[in-house]
Design an enzyme around this catalytic site. Sequence first.
Site, PDB file in Angstrom:
ATOM      1  N   MET A  17      31.922  31.090  27.843  1.00  0.00           N
ATOM      2  CA  MET A  17      31.273  32.123  28.443  1.00  0.00           C
ATOM      3  C   MET A  17      30.724  31.937  29.966  1.00  0.00           C
ATOM      4  SD  MET A  17      30.546  35.370  28.364  1.00  0.00           S
ATOM      5  CE  MET A  17      29.643  36.284  29.860  1.00  0.00           C
ATOM      6  N   GLU A  18      31.229  32.652  30.671  1.00  0.00           N
ATOM      7  CA  GLU A  18      31.006  32.453  32.135  1.00  0.00           C
ATOM      8  C   GLU A  18      29.915  32.850  32.762  1.00  0.00           C
ATOM      9  OE1 GLU A  18      33.038  36.598  31.900  1.00  0.00           O
ATOM     10  OE2 GLU A  18      33.168  34.960  30.696  1.00  0.00           O
TER      11      GLU A  18
ATOM     12  N   GLU B  56      36.945  30.043  33.164  1.00  0.00           N
ATOM     13  CA  GLU B  56      35.384  30.158  33.327  1.00  0.00           C
ATOM     14  C   GLU B  56      34.858  30.068  34.700  1.00  0.00           C
ATOM     15  OE1 GLU B  56      34.440  31.664  30.702  1.00  0.00           O
ATOM     16  OE2 GLU B  56      36.092  31.046  29.461  1.00  0.00           O
TER      17      GLU B  56
ATOM     18  N   HIS C 246      35.808  32.931  36.848  1.00  0.00           N
ATOM     19  CA  HIS C 246      34.881  34.309  36.739  1.00  0.00           C
ATOM     20  C   HIS C 246      33.623  34.212  37.839  1.00  0.00           C
ATOM     21  CE1 HIS C 246      36.797  36.553  33.443  1.00  0.00           C
ATOM     22  NE2 HIS C 246      36.480  35.630  32.684  1.00  0.00           N
TER      23      HIS C 246
ATOM     24  N   GLU D 148      39.495  39.479  32.654  1.00  0.00           N
ATOM     25  CA  GLU D 148      40.170  38.267  31.591  1.00  0.00           C
ATOM     26  C   GLU D 148      41.469  38.388  32.277  1.00  0.00           C
ATOM     27  OE1 GLU D 148      38.067  36.630  30.307  1.00  0.00           O
ATOM     28  OE2 GLU D 148      36.407  38.216  29.975  1.00  0.00           O
TER      29      GLU D 148
END
Length: 758
Positions: free
Chosen positions: A281-282, A316, A319, A338
């Site tokens: 998760m970024e 990640e 992002h 994404e």
Amino acid sequence: MSFYFIFYASRFRDRLPGYLVPEFYNITLWPRLKPNPNSNLYIFTGWSAVQFECLEATDLILIHSNKLNYTEMKDEHFVSLTSEGVSVPNIKSTWLQLQTQYLVIQLMGKLTPGQKYQLHAQFTGELADDLAGFYRSEYKEDGVTKIVATSQMHPTNARKTFPCFDEPAIKAVFHLTLIHPTGTIALSNAYPSPAPSLSFAQHSNTTFEATEKMSTYLLAIIVSDYIRIWARKKAIKEGQGNYALNVTGPILDFFQAYYNISYPLRKSDQIALPDFYFGAMENWGLVTYRETNLLYDPETSSNSNKETTVTIIAHELAHMWFGNLVTLRWWNEVWLNEGFASYVSYLGADYAEPDWNVKDLIVLDDVQKVFAVDALVSSHPLTSKEDSINLPGQIMEQFDTISYSKGAAVLRMLSDFLSESVFKQGLSFILLWLKLFDQKQLFPPLSTDTGIVSQNHFLLVPESNVTVESFGFFRYEWMIPVRWMKDGATKDIWWLLEKKGVQLWTGPSWVLANINVTGYYRVNYDLGNWERLFSQFNTDHQVIPLINRAQLVDDSDVFIIVQITNTCSVYKYISGNKFCIHPNLRSAVYCSAVAAGGEAEWNFTWSQLQDATVASEANKLMLALACSNNTQLYLEFTLDPAKIRKQDATAVITAVANNRAGQNLTWQFVTKNWEHMFTEYGVGSFSFASLISGVTARFSTPQELQQLLDFEEEHKDAGFGSAALAVDQALERTQANIKWVQRNKQDVLQWFRSQTGN
């Protein structure tokens, strides 16, 4: 009260109205890393204040909240409202709207446009092991169970941690303080404040610098005793974080040059967690990962594990700019986030590991994977209508193969015909293409018949009923860039601008279209060209580009399935070729040993899993256990987090389903326990879409189709949440499998008999 129901009936009924704009949050959280002696639950307490500006006069405040218990303030309301310099209307009532996850504050008067207000709350939440919001992760080190308080706010779980305006476009600054046990480390998106942290006998207070203005879903909060790169102490001491540390710097350098914008923050932390729902998760400045995706042990991890680590880190970190610095307005545009990160992750990984040819893997890992989904009538556009994506289950459903892999494939195609340099200079040009690709499938296989090229909408079940609405504005007629070669000589790019046949070449030469699979389409040929291609394949396969060799096998297999190409005519060429397999065989060896062994071998592998300290090794052992001929007990383990972590339950169940001995057993297990998994575990534990897709992937009989229909009927009232689309796709895929078996069973059987002499 009447205004609320008018609002709720409007087109924004599941969305915030937009007339309250937050400026900043002040949040203090105190996670308890030991269970409450009265309830035996792990909890956290919190205090929050959000300052917002009122844009339109209103007597109603809507703010997201989920699974939080509020301490009543004056007048027995959940919150209090203040403002500097003006009178504040009194609160008439407060209540929780469960379906939309709103905390509703009805006022006795109206807020003043242009004025700023502060909303204060005190609350308690469960620090559960549900992998969502602010949650609890556990692991054992030297026989001692340790607790980590960590977070996963994406996409709609910040509201489970504190009351907030929890939509991606509603950005604010976050001021955070964490109260945590002495001896632990508190981490968040920003650096700890230069002011010394307050320490008491058993607890410390860590206050962080203000964050950049950002979305709620990017907030990260962690309390642990980890060390940098943040992970279990033992893992770091064994050097499992070294590889991630070595490639992070080059990847950040690459993206700074690629975007032509400096890294936006002062720090870039990464942490490996034992329990984590997504792969990573970024969170801006504090990226969270599953241990298998960040940690790499040169002694036990495979080359595949190494490739996974570098590409996920690149995904990640991509992002940090595209997604965090610039953010989508709403979740119907997930593919922009994404798809873009998926595409450029191969570029970043290629820069960090230039000898690997990582960029070629996008065809196998993304393009061919999404082709299988996009050939279904139940596929969906890259972009959905904004007002059709509202509830958390609908939002989660957007994070699928279409958004990630099709988005990456389409962007790769754009980059190819624009050129990478032009693509980089004009990233905003992508938005102009959004309307062009905003239909169901950009998936027309090119068909060639003795030099005549045409385009058609490809479906796994050709006779499927495609409605006028699903055809969309462009009616599946596309401007298609075609890179091609003739007898090994590469030709200039050519554009197919119409559906009907166009003469491209004549003569007996072989032609290969879609060089390096840069176009998002399959290619079918007349039988003569297929035969000439596979003849070249057998004579000198190196004349055909490496990626296209994989394309030829994949495309021909799919056209055989839908009976566009003759089965045996193609198979006789494919069967004569042998493909080398890389010697990283540990997964295969473990699986074979468990499959051929009995109870003793299974128990030994299970004991090795319990003792494994390298996440990638543990993952291989975990999946190998699904290869057993007796999998009932292992399936039951997935409902016990003490045996199989919640993050791994879906992977284990689908692995058992892929085992022929466990296929029927797995479906019985899922149908028997569906209600329990769906209601008790929730979306933070099981990936329900992946579960349905994985368990039904091999369905190919009328009986299995009927079981799937019965399952859909039985649970239609409760719904399937984020798995709703997966159920539709499973039905369609099963129907296609049944038809393939009916068409080809005798031909294939006869072919095998002719090869074996039986």
